[in-house]
Design a protein around this motif. Structure first.
Motif, PDB file in Angstrom:
ATOM      1  N   THR A 165       0.851  -1.197   0.000  1.00  0.00           N
ATOM      2  CA  THR A 165       0.000   0.000   0.000  1.00  0.00           C
ATOM      3  C   THR A 165       0.883   1.243   0.000  1.00  0.00           C
ATOM      4  N   GLN A 166       0.666   2.116  -0.996  1.00  0.00           N
ATOM      5  CA  GLN A 166       1.432   3.347  -1.105  1.00  0.00           C
ATOM      6  C   GLN A 166       0.703   4.412  -0.312  1.00  0.00           C
ATOM      7  N   LEU A 167       1.238   4.786   0.855  1.00  0.00           N
ATOM      8  CA  LEU A 167       0.551   5.734   1.706  1.00  0.00           C
ATOM      9  C   LEU A 167       0.705   7.163   1.222  1.00  0.00           C
ATOM     10  N   LEU A 168       1.807   7.446   0.536  1.00  0.00           N
ATOM     11  CA  LEU A 168       2.098   8.799   0.087  1.00  0.00           C
ATOM     12  C   LEU A 168       2.129   8.853  -1.433  1.00  0.00           C
ATOM     13  N   GLU A 169       1.344   9.738  -1.993  1.00  0.00           N
ATOM     14  CA  GLU A 169       1.307   9.917  -3.433  1.00  0.00           C
ATOM     15  C   GLU A 169       1.995  11.228  -3.778  1.00  0.00           C
ATOM     16  N   GLN A 170       2.961  11.159  -4.685  1.00  0.00           N
ATOM     17  CA  GLN A 170       3.651  12.369  -5.091  1.00  0.00           C
ATOM     18  C   GLN A 170       3.294  12.713  -6.527  1.00  0.00           C
ATOM     19  N   SER A 171       3.168  14.001  -6.787  1.00  0.00           N
ATOM     20  CA  SER A 171       2.864  14.459  -8.145  1.00  0.00           C
ATOM     21  C   SER A 171       3.552  15.781  -8.419  1.00  0.00           C
ATOM     22  N   PRO A 172       3.921  16.032  -9.678  1.00  0.00           N
ATOM     23  CA  PRO A 172       3.895  15.045 -10.751  1.00  0.00           C
ATOM     24  C   PRO A 172       5.008  14.025 -10.579  1.00  0.00           C
ATOM     25  N   GLN A 173       4.956  12.972 -11.351  1.00  0.00           N
ATOM     26  CA  GLN A 173       5.991  11.943 -11.274  1.00  0.00           C
ATOM     27  C   GLN A 173       7.272  12.436 -11.932  1.00  0.00           C
ATOM     28  N   PHE A 174       7.112  13.152 -13.040  1.00  0.00           N
ATOM     29  CA  PHE A 174       8.251  13.704 -13.770  1.00  0.00           C
ATOM     30  C   PHE A 174       7.977  15.174 -14.065  1.00  0.00           C
ATOM     31  N   LEU A 175       9.032  15.971 -14.062  1.00  0.00           N
ATOM     32  CA  LEU A 175       8.900  17.392 -14.357  1.00  0.00           C
ATOM     33  C   LEU A 175      10.180  17.867 -15.031  1.00  0.00           C
ATOM     34  N   SER A 176      10.021  18.457 -16.222  1.00  0.00           N
ATOM     35  CA  SER A 176      11.172  18.983 -16.946  1.00  0.00           C
ATOM     36  C   SER A 176      10.914  20.455 -17.223  1.00  0.00           C
ATOM     37  N   ILE A 177      11.783  21.305 -16.711  1.00  0.00           N
ATOM     38  CA  ILE A 177      11.580  22.743 -16.864  1.00  0.00           C
ATOM     39  C   ILE A 177      12.891  23.400 -17.248  1.00  0.00           C
ATOM     40  N   GLN A 178      12.788  24.677 -17.627  1.00  0.00           N
ATOM     41  CA  GLN A 178      13.989  25.429 -17.955  1.00  0.00           C
ATOM     42  C   GLN A 178      14.451  26.254 -16.753  1.00  0.00           C
ATOM     43  N   GLU A 179      15.725  26.505 -16.738  1.00  0.00           N
ATOM     44  CA  GLU A 179      16.323  27.326 -15.686  1.00  0.00           C
ATOM     45  C   GLU A 179      15.555  28.635 -15.547  1.00  0.00           C
ATOM     46  N   GLY A 180      15.288  29.024 -14.300  1.00  0.00           N
ATOM     47  CA  GLY A 180      14.598  30.275 -14.040  1.00  0.00           C
ATOM     48  C   GLY A 180      13.111  30.123 -13.773  1.00  0.00           C
ATOM     49  N   GLU A 181      12.541  28.993 -14.153  1.00  0.00           N
ATOM     50  CA  GLU A 181      11.114  28.768 -13.927  1.00  0.00           C
ATOM     51  C   GLU A 181      10.856  28.402 -12.466  1.00  0.00           C
ATOM     52  N   ASN A 182       9.602  28.597 -12.068  1.00  0.00           N
ATOM     53  CA  ASN A 182       9.152  28.175 -10.741  1.00  0.00           C
ATOM     54  C   ASN A 182       8.389  26.872 -10.862  1.00  0.00           C
ATOM     55  N   LEU A 183       8.352  26.099  -9.780  1.00  0.00           N
ATOM     56  CA  LEU A 183       7.624  24.834  -9.811  1.00  0.00           C
ATOM     57  C   LEU A 183       7.151  24.463  -8.418  1.00  0.00           C
ATOM     58  N   THR A 184       6.124  23.631  -8.396  1.00  0.00           N
ATOM     59  CA  THR A 184       5.615  23.090  -7.136  1.00  0.00           C
ATOM     60  C   THR A 184       5.376  21.599  -7.298  1.00  0.00           C
ATOM     61  N   VAL A 185       5.819  20.837  -6.338  1.00  0.00           N
ATOM     62  CA  VAL A 185       5.541  19.399  -6.309  1.00  0.00           C
ATOM     63  C   VAL A 185       4.757  19.095  -5.049  1.00  0.00           C
ATOM     64  N   TYR A 186       3.951  18.024  -5.143  1.00  0.00           N
ATOM     65  CA  TYR A 186       2.990  17.747  -4.091  1.00  0.00           C
ATOM     66  C   TYR A 186       3.175  16.350  -3.513  1.00  0.00           C
ATOM     67  N   CYS A 187       2.788  16.240  -2.265  1.00  0.00           N
ATOM     68  CA  CYS A 187       2.868  14.974  -1.536  1.00  0.00           C
ATOM     69  C   CYS A 187       1.569  14.841  -0.751  1.00  0.00           C
ATOM     70  N   ASN A 188       0.766  13.844  -1.096  1.00  0.00           N
ATOM     71  CA  ASN A 188      -0.564  13.715  -0.503  1.00  0.00           C
ATOM     72  C   ASN A 188      -0.787  12.344   0.110  1.00  0.00           C
ATOM     73  N   SER A 189      -1.564  12.342   1.184  1.00  0.00           N
ATOM     74  CA  SER A 189      -1.850  11.089   1.871  1.00  0.00           C
ATOM     75  C   SER A 189      -3.215  11.161   2.531  1.00  0.00           C
ATOM     76  N   SER A 190      -3.792  10.012   2.785  1.00  0.00           N
ATOM     77  CA  SER A 190      -5.023   9.958   3.575  1.00  0.00           C
ATOM     78  C   SER A 190      -4.701   9.732   5.042  1.00  0.00           C
ATOM     79  N   SER A 191      -3.431   9.556   5.339  1.00  0.00           N
ATOM     80  CA  SER A 191      -2.998   9.304   6.715  1.00  0.00           C
ATOM     81  C   SER A 191      -2.429  10.574   7.342  1.00  0.00           C
ATOM     82  N   VAL A 192      -2.544  10.651   8.654  1.00  0.00           N
ATOM     83  CA  VAL A 192      -1.955  11.744   9.415  1.00  0.00           C
ATOM     84  C   VAL A 192      -0.568  11.322   9.876  1.00  0.00           C
ATOM     85  N   PHE A 193       0.386  12.209   9.722  1.00  0.00           N
ATOM     86  CA  PHE A 193       1.749  11.910  10.118  1.00  0.00           C
ATOM     87  C   PHE A 193       2.214  12.847  11.227  1.00  0.00           C
TER      88      PHE A 193
END
Lengths: 114, 109
Positions: free
Chosen positions: B1-29
């Motif tokens: 069971t994968q408790l933590l889901e991360q998105s996106p799986q892959f991200l390719s950007i150019q230097e200078g750009e901003n980005l956000t990655v996410y980590c989601n779960s139904s469990s409390v840590f």
């Protein structure tokens, strides 16, 4: 101070052979973990040692896998009768007794079973 | 069971750009950690967050822990090629850490 070290860094073995992987934790760290990381995957927990307490072996995938640790020193992970699906990077991490459970990882051993 | 889901799986950007990655779960840590892993190396801890709603900044990296302590985000401002790597989140519960599969980030010049 020195970080977590692992040896060998790479291991190629034939299917059916036994392999032994070694981990030297950071001195003074009471907890030690082993993980498996398959290509493109996250870390899969294998086993946890805390001092002289009984280890948590709940992550070991089969009885071909075993690990030992004497006190708070070196640990060895042994895989018997290796299979191709055992090919992965095996990571070791250690953790001090206090703190927010931050783990400090070694560079891993890349195991290839041919 | 994968408790933590991360998105996106892959991200390719150019230097200078901003980005956000996410980590989601139904469990409390009790805590959530972010690690970065470069090829051929073990993961290296970036930050630990323990309080719901907590925001931590590490130079160009901003980490946030959700109010309910079930999710987290990592925002990188003005990404640089040196930010390239696999970003792993890990939720703490007792002595155990549950890892997500990671977001593989590539920043090109």
């Amino acid at each position: 101070g020195a970080g977590v070290s692992q040896s060998p860094s790479n291991k190629v073995t034939e299917k059916g052979k036994d392999v032994e992987l070694r981990c030297d934790p950071i001195s003074g760290h009471t907890a030690l973990y082993w993980y498996r990381q398959r290509l493109g995957q996250g870390l899969e927990f294998l086993i946890y040692f805390q001092g002289n307490s009984a280890p948590d072996k709940s992550g070991l995938p089969s009885d071909r896998f075993s690990a030992e640790r004497t006190g708070e020193s070196v640990s060895t992970l042994t895989i018997q009768r290796t299979q191709q699906e055992d090919s992965a990077v095996y990571l070791c991490a250690s953790r001090p007794h206090t703190g927010n459970y931050e783990q400090y990882f070694g560079p891993g051993t890349r195991l290839t079973v041919t | 069971t994968q408790l933590l889901e991360q998105s996106p799986q892959f991200l390719s950007i150019q230097e200078g750009e901003n980005l956000t990655v996410y980590c989601n779960s139904s469990s409390v840590f009790s805590s959530l950690q972010w690690y970065r892993q470069e090829p051929g190396e073990g993961p290296v801890l970036l930050v630990t967050v323990v309080t719901g709603g907590e925001v931590k900044k590490l130079k160009r990296l901003t980490f946030q822990f959700g109010d309910a302590r079930k999710d987290s985000s990592l925002h990188i401002t003005a990404a640089q090629p040196g930010d390239t790597g696999l970003y792993l989140c890990a939720g703490g519960s007792g002595y155990a850490l549950n890892f997500g599969k990671g977001t593989s980030l590539l920043v090109t010049p």
